[in-house]
Design a protein around this motif. Structure first.
Motif, PDB file in Angstrom:
ATOM      1  N   ASP A 159       0.735  -1.091  -0.066  1.00 14.26           N
ATOM      2  CA  ASP A 159       0.044   0.018  -0.108  1.00 14.26           C
ATOM      3  C   ASP A 159       0.932   1.178  -0.110  1.00 14.26           C
ATOM      4  N   ALA A 160       2.115   0.936  -0.415  1.00 15.41           N
ATOM      5  CA  ALA A 160       3.240   2.376  -0.459  1.00 15.41           C
ATOM      6  C   ALA A 160       2.750   3.340  -1.228  1.00 15.41           C
ATOM      7  N   LEU A 166       4.703   5.986  -6.084  1.00 14.45           N
ATOM      8  CA  LEU A 166       4.900   4.866  -6.752  1.00 14.45           C
ATOM      9  C   LEU A 166       6.184   4.312  -6.858  1.00 14.45           C
ATOM     10  N   GLU A 167       7.320   4.835  -6.912  1.00 13.72           N
ATOM     11  CA  GLU A 167       8.467   4.199  -7.049  1.00 13.72           C
ATOM     12  C   GLU A 167       8.999   3.495  -5.790  1.00 13.72           C
ATOM     13  N   GLU A 168       8.408   3.928  -4.674  1.00 10.82           N
ATOM     14  CA  GLU A 168       8.520   3.103  -3.311  1.00 10.82           C
ATOM     15  C   GLU A 168       7.612   1.809  -3.607  1.00 10.82           C
ATOM     16  N   ILE A 183       1.925 -13.786  -6.207  1.00 13.05           N
ATOM     17  CA  ILE A 183       1.225 -13.044  -6.831  1.00 13.05           C
ATOM     18  C   ILE A 183       1.452 -11.614  -6.245  1.00 13.05           C
ATOM     19  N   LEU A 184       1.595 -10.636  -7.135  1.00 14.17           N
ATOM     20  CA  LEU A 184       1.993  -9.149  -6.523  1.00 14.17           C
ATOM     21  C   LEU A 184       0.715  -8.406  -6.591  1.00 14.17           C
ATOM     22  N   PHE A 185       0.696  -7.389  -5.722  1.00 18.83           N
ATOM     23  CA  PHE A 185      -0.771  -6.539  -5.646  1.00 18.83           C
ATOM     24  C   PHE A 185      -0.092  -5.286  -5.194  1.00 18.83           C
ATOM     25  N   VAL A 186       0.244  -4.275  -6.085  1.00 18.11           N
ATOM     26  CA  VAL A 186       0.351  -2.856  -5.935  1.00 18.11           C
ATOM     27  C   VAL A 186      -0.990  -2.079  -5.792  1.00 18.11           C
ATOM     28  N   ALA A 196      -0.570   0.915 -15.799  1.00 20.77           N
ATOM     29  CA  ALA A 196       0.220   0.255 -16.552  1.00 20.77           C
ATOM     30  C   ALA A 196       1.561  -0.116 -16.613  1.00 20.77           C
ATOM     31  N   ALA A 197       2.314   0.951 -15.641  1.00 19.31           N
ATOM     32  CA  ALA A 197       3.607   0.757 -15.403  1.00 19.31           C
ATOM     33  C   ALA A 197       3.752  -0.574 -14.239  1.00 19.31           C
TER      34      ALA A 197
END
Length: 292
Positions: A159-160, A166-168, A183-186, A196-197
């Motif tokens: 949740d950073a 975003l970069e963190e 599985i990754l979840f930003v 998209a990034a």
């Protein structure tokens, strides 16, 4: 060949398409999702908190309440279920226990996040995250428990983006992938460009969270697939529809219109399993007759 929920989910995610994942909060909502033909579902902490305690998703619901809800959900369906494990409910050893117990409850996956406890919904103000080392320790502990024999996939969430940028968030997602998260979840990117990034700049299987009115723009599943996402989660779509339907029914009753239009009694009985129960009941009645 015998399979497990985790292996079933792994096979589904091996394809490159983006799976639409409506989220559930109890056995009935999970069964409706399964009957509608979806490949898997997610036990939403927001939805469970709302339905079970009538409280907001602000870390008020306990591990015991979540795991109890999860057992009921997993036993009601055959499709894989991913469970919201929040922050892991404590230190690294608590995280390991959470992962182990979620696997025993029948979950195919468990999500562990890096928010500061008590956590809150990722699309509301005021959330904070732990520092990097603690975030990595949580994911390392979850992966260690999986490697120790708990048959479950690890969904690592950061949740950073909100408090630190975003970069963190991307740095943490990369680190989670390096630790072995499945599985990754930003959570809560704020523009389509940011959305998209994430899969573009971080290797791995990615999940996106689609909440109407939330921080992240809601884009169609096909667009998410073209961005590189494997899962499109809809945590409040079904809950919101249920709330709207209940409010409409209550309003109709107040207006002396009777119960209004809804599923027929026969359909309700079929959905909750009366038809299957009665067929099985008849089978055993026949066995009893033949034995005389």
């Amino acid at each position: 060949e015998m399979t497990t929920p985790a292996k079933q989910l792994s096979r589904l995610l091996a394809s490159t398409r983006c799976h639409i994942m409506p989220c559930c909060w109890d056995a009935l909502s999970a069964r409706l999702i399964e009957q509608a033909g979806y490949d898997f579902t997610f036990m939403s902490g927001f939805a469970v908190s709302a339905a079970r305690t009538g409280e907001p998703d602000t870390g008020l619901i306990s591990f015991g309440e979540m795991i109890d809800q999860g057992r009921n959900i997993c036993s009601a369906v055959v499709i894989p279920v991913i469970g919201d494990g929040d922050t892991g409910y404590g230190n690294a050893l608590n995280v390991r226990r959470t992962v182990a117990q979620y696997a025993k409850a029948g979950f195919a996956g468990v999500m562990i996040e890096d928010q500061l406890s008590p956590k809150r919904c990722g699309h509301v103000k005021g959330k904070q995250v732990v520092e990097r080392n603690e975030a990595l320790t949580r994911v390392r502990a979850a992966v260690d428990q999986r490697e120790a024999g708990s048959d479950i996939l690890i969904v690592a969430r950061t949740d950073a983006r909100g408090p630190l940028g975003l970069e963190e968030a991307l740095w943490r997602a990369r680190a989670f992938a390096d630790l072995g998260a499945d599985i990754l979840f930003v959570e809560a990117p704020q523009t389509e460009k940011e959305l998209a990034a994430i899969p573009e700049r971080v290797r791995g299987l990615h999940m996106a969270n689609m909440i109407a009115g939330g921080v992240t723009p809601v884009v169609p599943p096909r667009q998410l697939e073209s961005m590189g996402y494997r899962i499109a989660a809809y945590p409040l779509t079904v809950l919101g529809a249920a709330i709207e339907a209940i409010q409409a029914a209550l309003s109709a009753l107040r207006g002396n219109d009777g119960p209004g239009e809804g599923p027929a009694f026969a359909d309700i009985k079929r959905i909750v399993g009366f038809d299957d129960y009665q067929a099985m009941e008849a089978r055993y009645a026949e066995d009893k007759t033949e034995s005389r």
